[in-house]
Design a protein around this motif. Structure first.
Motif, PDB file in Angstrom:
ATOM      1  N   GLN A   1      33.620  72.282  85.958  1.00 51.53           N
ATOM      2  CA  GLN A   1      34.264  71.238  86.750  1.00 51.53           C
ATOM      3  C   GLN A   1      35.219  70.414  85.895  1.00 51.53           C
ATOM      4  O   GLN A   1      36.285  70.013  86.349  1.00 51.53           O
ATOM      5  N   LYS A   2      34.844  70.167  84.648  1.00 51.44           N
ATOM      6  CA  LYS A   2      35.693  69.385  83.749  1.00 51.44           C
ATOM      7  C   LYS A   2      37.018  70.096  83.505  1.00 51.44           C
ATOM      8  O   LYS A   2      38.088  69.492  83.608  1.00 51.44           O
ATOM      9  N   ASN A   3      36.954  71.400  83.187  1.00 45.48           N
ATOM     10  CA  ASN A   3      38.181  72.147  82.935  1.00 45.48           C
ATOM     11  C   ASN A   3      39.017  72.284  84.205  1.00 45.48           C
ATOM     12  O   ASN A   3      40.241  72.253  84.149  1.00 45.48           O
TER      13      ASN A   3
ATOM     14  N   GLY B   1      39.243  70.044  86.532  1.00 47.20           N
ATOM     15  CA  GLY B   1      39.905  68.752  86.679  1.00 47.20           C
ATOM     16  C   GLY B   1      41.086  68.601  85.737  1.00 47.20           C
ATOM     17  O   GLY B   1      42.142  68.071  86.116  1.00 47.20           O
ATOM     18  N   LEU B   2      40.919  69.063  84.494  1.00 47.54           N
ATOM     19  CA  LEU B   2      42.030  68.995  83.537  1.00 47.54           C
ATOM     20  C   LEU B   2      43.196  69.862  83.990  1.00 47.54           C
ATOM     21  O   LEU B   2      44.360  69.468  83.869  1.00 47.54           O
ATOM     22  N   ILE B   3      42.884  71.032  84.521  1.00 45.93           N
ATOM     23  CA  ILE B   3      43.949  71.923  84.997  1.00 45.93           C
ATOM     24  C   ILE B   3      44.661  71.304  86.196  1.00 45.93           C
ATOM     25  O   ILE B   3      45.885  71.395  86.315  1.00 45.93           O
ATOM     26  N   MET B   4      43.924  70.647  87.077  1.00 44.91           N
ATOM     27  CA  MET B   4      44.550  70.005  88.236  1.00 44.91           C
ATOM     28  C   MET B   4      45.475  68.868  87.814  1.00 44.91           C
ATOM     29  O   MET B   4      46.483  68.604  88.467  1.00 44.91           O
ATOM     30  N   LYS B   5      45.155  68.180  86.709  1.00 46.91           N
ATOM     31  CA  LYS B   5      46.022  67.094  86.229  1.00 46.91           C
ATOM     32  C   LYS B   5      47.372  67.617  85.750  1.00 46.91           C
ATOM     33  O   LYS B   5      48.373  66.918  85.846  1.00 46.91           O
ATOM     34  N   VAL B   6      47.370  68.829  85.205  1.00 45.07           N
ATOM     35  CA  VAL B   6      48.602  69.368  84.620  1.00 45.07           C
ATOM     36  C   VAL B   6      49.047  70.644  85.335  1.00 45.07           C
ATOM     37  O   VAL B   6      49.675  71.515  84.738  1.00 45.07           O
TER      38      VAL B   6
ATOM     39  N   ARG C   1      26.667  81.485  90.275  1.00 43.20           N
ATOM     40  CA  ARG C   1      27.268  81.288  91.588  1.00 43.20           C
ATOM     41  C   ARG C   1      28.774  81.519  91.552  1.00 43.20           C
ATOM     42  O   ARG C   1      29.410  81.643  92.573  1.00 43.20           O
ATOM     43  N   LEU C   2      29.357  81.548  90.355  1.00 42.62           N
ATOM     44  CA  LEU C   2      30.798  81.684  90.225  1.00 42.62           C
ATOM     45  C   LEU C   2      31.164  83.136  89.934  1.00 42.62           C
ATOM     46  O   LEU C   2      30.567  83.773  89.076  1.00 42.62           O
ATOM     47  N   PRO C   3      32.159  83.675  90.636  1.00 37.51           N
ATOM     48  CA  PRO C   3      32.511  85.077  90.411  1.00 37.51           C
ATOM     49  C   PRO C   3      33.284  85.305  89.117  1.00 37.51           C
ATOM     50  O   PRO C   3      33.353  86.421  88.637  1.00 37.51           O
TER      51      PRO C   3
END
Length: 121
Positions: free
Chosen positions: A76-78, A80-85, A33-35
């Motif tokens: 989704q985990k990665n 979220g980590l990118i959004m934190k930093v 589903r992800l391009p």
């Protein structure tokens, strides 16, 4: 891969009866589903003086030094980590990891000690 097997992989808990290779196998283009497949993450600012949780998030992405580039799967985990930093990193979406460039070996000696010796680059 059939739709039934794909759905089973989504609902299956990782680490229970599946090998690590099976978990990291790329999905077929028709089923995904992800391009994009990877985030290209570059650490632009250092982590000195930042809270421990922020430093831990940067380290979990695999970044240790400034201007280092890593490629992580789109999950989704990665995300979220990118959004934190997000203030510290630059992110691009890519479909494949570029091949490593060969490191030049430098000079090699052509000739012998008794004859003429030239250095070739």
């Amino acid at each position: 891969m059939t739709i039934r097997k794909f759905r089973a992989r989504l609902t299956h808990k990782p680490g229970r009866g599946t090998s690590k290779m099976d978990q990291d196998a790329p999905l077929p283009a028709a089923v995904s589903r992800l391009p994009y497949r990877y985030y290209q993450v570059t650490l632009r600012r250092g982590t000195n003086g930042l809270p421990g949780k922020t430093v831990a998030s940067v380290r979990e992405l695999g970044l240790t030094t400034r201007h280092q580039v890593v490629w992580v799967r789109v999950t989704q985990k990665n995300a979220g980590l990118i959004m934190k930093v997000k203030e510290l990193v630059d992110v691009r979406l890519v479909n494949q990891i570029p091949p490593k460039r060969p490191i030049p070996l430098g000079y090699k000696k052509v000739g012998s000690a008794l004859g003429t010796t030239t250095l070739v680059q």
